[in-house]
Design an enzyme around this catalytic site. Sequence first.
Site, PDB file in Angstrom:
ATOM      1  N   ARG A  27       0.820  -1.211   0.000  1.00 47.36           N
ATOM      2  CA  ARG A  27       0.000   0.000   0.000  1.00 47.36           C
ATOM      3  C   ARG A  27       0.849   1.254   0.000  1.00 47.36           C
ATOM      4  NH1 ARG A  27      -4.710   0.441   4.314  1.00 47.36           N
ATOM      5  NH2 ARG A  27      -5.736  -0.728   2.653  1.00 47.36           N
ATOM      6  N   GLU A  48      -3.661  -8.077  -4.778  1.00 51.15           N
ATOM      7  CA  GLU A  48      -5.094  -8.334  -4.875  1.00 51.15           C
ATOM      8  C   GLU A  48      -5.382  -9.790  -5.229  1.00 51.15           C
ATOM      9  OE1 GLU A  48      -7.380  -6.632  -3.765  1.00 51.15           O
ATOM     10  OE2 GLU A  48      -6.370  -4.710  -3.491  1.00 51.15           O
ATOM     11  N   GLN A  53      -9.883 -14.279  -1.140  1.00 58.96           N
ATOM     12  CA  GLN A  53     -10.295 -15.297  -0.167  1.00 58.96           C
ATOM     13  C   GLN A  53      -9.148 -15.693   0.763  1.00 58.96           C
ATOM     14  OE1 GLN A  53     -13.814 -16.861  -0.158  1.00 58.96           O
ATOM     15  NE2 GLN A  53     -13.631 -14.702  -0.674  1.00 58.96           N
ATOM     16  N   THR A  54      -8.216 -14.779   0.996  1.00 55.00           N
ATOM     17  CA  THR A  54      -7.038 -15.111   1.784  1.00 55.00           C
ATOM     18  C   THR A  54      -6.720 -13.942   2.713  1.00 55.00           C
ATOM     19  OG1 THR A  54      -6.248 -16.349  -0.129  1.00 55.00           O
ATOM     20  CG2 THR A  54      -4.669 -15.960   1.631  1.00 55.00           C
ATOM     21  N   LEU A  91      -0.316 -21.489  -0.196  1.00 57.04           N
ATOM     22  CA  LEU A  91      -1.249 -20.350  -0.156  1.00 57.04           C
ATOM     23  C   LEU A  91      -2.661 -20.758  -0.585  1.00 57.04           C
ATOM     24  CD1 LEU A  91      -1.209 -17.367   0.611  1.00 57.04           C
ATOM     25  CD2 LEU A  91      -0.687 -16.809  -1.766  1.00 57.04           C
ATOM     26  N   GLY A  92      -2.773 -21.859  -1.321  1.00 61.66           N
ATOM     27  CA  GLY A  92      -4.092 -22.360  -1.688  1.00 61.66           C
ATOM     28  C   GLY A  92      -4.664 -21.758  -2.954  1.00 61.66           C
ATOM     29  N   TYR A  93      -5.791 -22.295  -3.369  1.00 61.08           N
ATOM     30  CA  TYR A  93      -6.469 -21.851  -4.601  1.00 61.08           C
ATOM     31  C   TYR A  93      -5.454 -21.688  -5.738  1.00 61.08           C
ATOM     32  CZ  TYR A  93     -10.909 -21.026  -2.222  1.00 61.08           C
ATOM     33  OH  TYR A  93     -12.090 -21.165  -1.536  1.00 61.08           O
ATOM     34  N   TYR A 131     -14.204  -8.058  -8.924  1.00 58.55           N
ATOM     35  CA  TYR A 131     -13.596  -7.383  -7.785  1.00 58.55           C
ATOM     36  C   TYR A 131     -12.199  -6.877  -8.119  1.00 58.55           C
ATOM     37  CZ  TYR A 131     -10.712  -6.446  -3.876  1.00 58.55           C
ATOM     38  OH  TYR A 131      -9.825  -5.816  -3.066  1.00 58.55           O
ATOM     39  N   ASP A 149     -16.170  -6.499  -2.250  1.00 63.88           N
ATOM     40  CA  ASP A 149     -15.642  -7.751  -1.707  1.00 63.88           C
ATOM     41  C   ASP A 149     -16.441  -8.089  -0.452  1.00 63.88           C
ATOM     42  OD1 ASP A 149     -14.789  -5.836   0.078  1.00 63.88           O
ATOM     43  OD2 ASP A 149     -12.943  -6.909   0.545  1.00 63.88           O
ATOM     44  N   CYS A 211     -16.570   3.295  15.465  1.00 63.90           N
ATOM     45  CA  CYS A 211     -16.708   3.297  14.010  1.00 63.90           C
ATOM     46  C   CYS A 211     -16.975   4.711  13.489  1.00 63.90           C
ATOM     47  CB  CYS A 211     -17.852   2.373  13.586  1.00 63.90           C
ATOM     48  SG  CYS A 211     -18.084   2.312  11.795  1.00 63.90           S
TER      49      CYS A 211
END
Length: 361
Positions: A27, A48, A53-54, A91-93, A131, A149, A211
């Site tokens: 960032r 991104e 999903q992580t 990390l998956g997927y 997304y 998201d 908030c």
Amino acid sequence: MRDMPQADPAATLLSWYDTHARDLPWRVPPQDRLAGVRPDPYRVWLSEVMLQQTTVAAVKDYFHRFTRRWPTVEALAGAEDADVMAEWAGLGYYARARNLLKCARAVTRDHGGRFPEDHVALLGLPGIGPYTAAAIAAIAFDHPETVLDGNVERVMARLHDIHDPLPGAKETLRARAAELTPRERPGDHAQAVMDLGATICTPRAPACGICPWRDPCLARARGTAAILPRKTPKRPKPTRYGIAYLAEREDGAVLLERRPDKGLLGGMLGWPGPEWGDAPDETPPFEADWRELPGEVRHTFTHFHLVLRLRCAILRADASPDGLEPIARHEFRPQALPTVMRKAHDLWRSAAADGSRVRTD
DNA sequence: CACTCGTGGAA
DNA sequence: TTTCCAAGAGT
């Protein structure tokens, strides 16, 4: 005139973001962004995709390793498939890793190594869906796109007290999010809503008291925040069974197979064995003096549980069964395996260590 | 639209 | 122990 005009929620959120933005490796902080610093689209894209999903915690180390090893999209485009898959392991997927390479090569070949700024052009690239296209356009190029998201869905459901269950309510929530997207600093706005969802408007026990949107939030006023967003119930996970065959040659090489690109763990290395199911085929993938290992590997995937039995064998140094890759002892890294296969390896090695200890005692 | 596709942390 | 869930995409 008691009704003072409510401050613009988007402006309120940006003010909050300026002092509460999370410090993330990919960032550009709001102060730097306001000073004119532009994010590197390559890093925005990479982060991104990894974040799909992580969790941020899981992504950080992978992001550092990838950017250190492949600092630009063109460097990544020139990488070997096996190296990228190995670096992604754990990390998956794994379709994300395959599409990551496809996308890097498309950007390099078709776009001169520069990511397109246009949301629609981004959508046409592998692994970039609605997304991620919006996120890159907004964050990297400051285009007024609306990101949707899981965070934004949750925040909008609560802000407007929407009880329609997901995923059906998705377009309603998208419309609410679009209304809030400002023309000034849309990239920071997108990151601000997601930060809000990640740190304040959390799935469980939201911190409504601190908030920035506590005043306009309908769910807070009505006490419904904790039960939003509603979701349609998931199906229970069945249990499947499998057998993994772990073979080591006398020269120390291990025998792995490259799984087909389509399907579970596609493109990754793994131990050979029958297809997982209710009663897996007991036939070994090739002939050897197979020994049953005590214990079993338990692992849970997205939509089923797996119980994996292990069989191991020692082969001659010249063995090279069809369809398997012999990987030399010093080139083999268990970390390059998907987690379920690494678990099998770890159980195998710990069992072997126990066995030798018993023999020598 | 519904299903597939990983993993690890939290409750 | 089990469930839920995380900056979703592809088919």
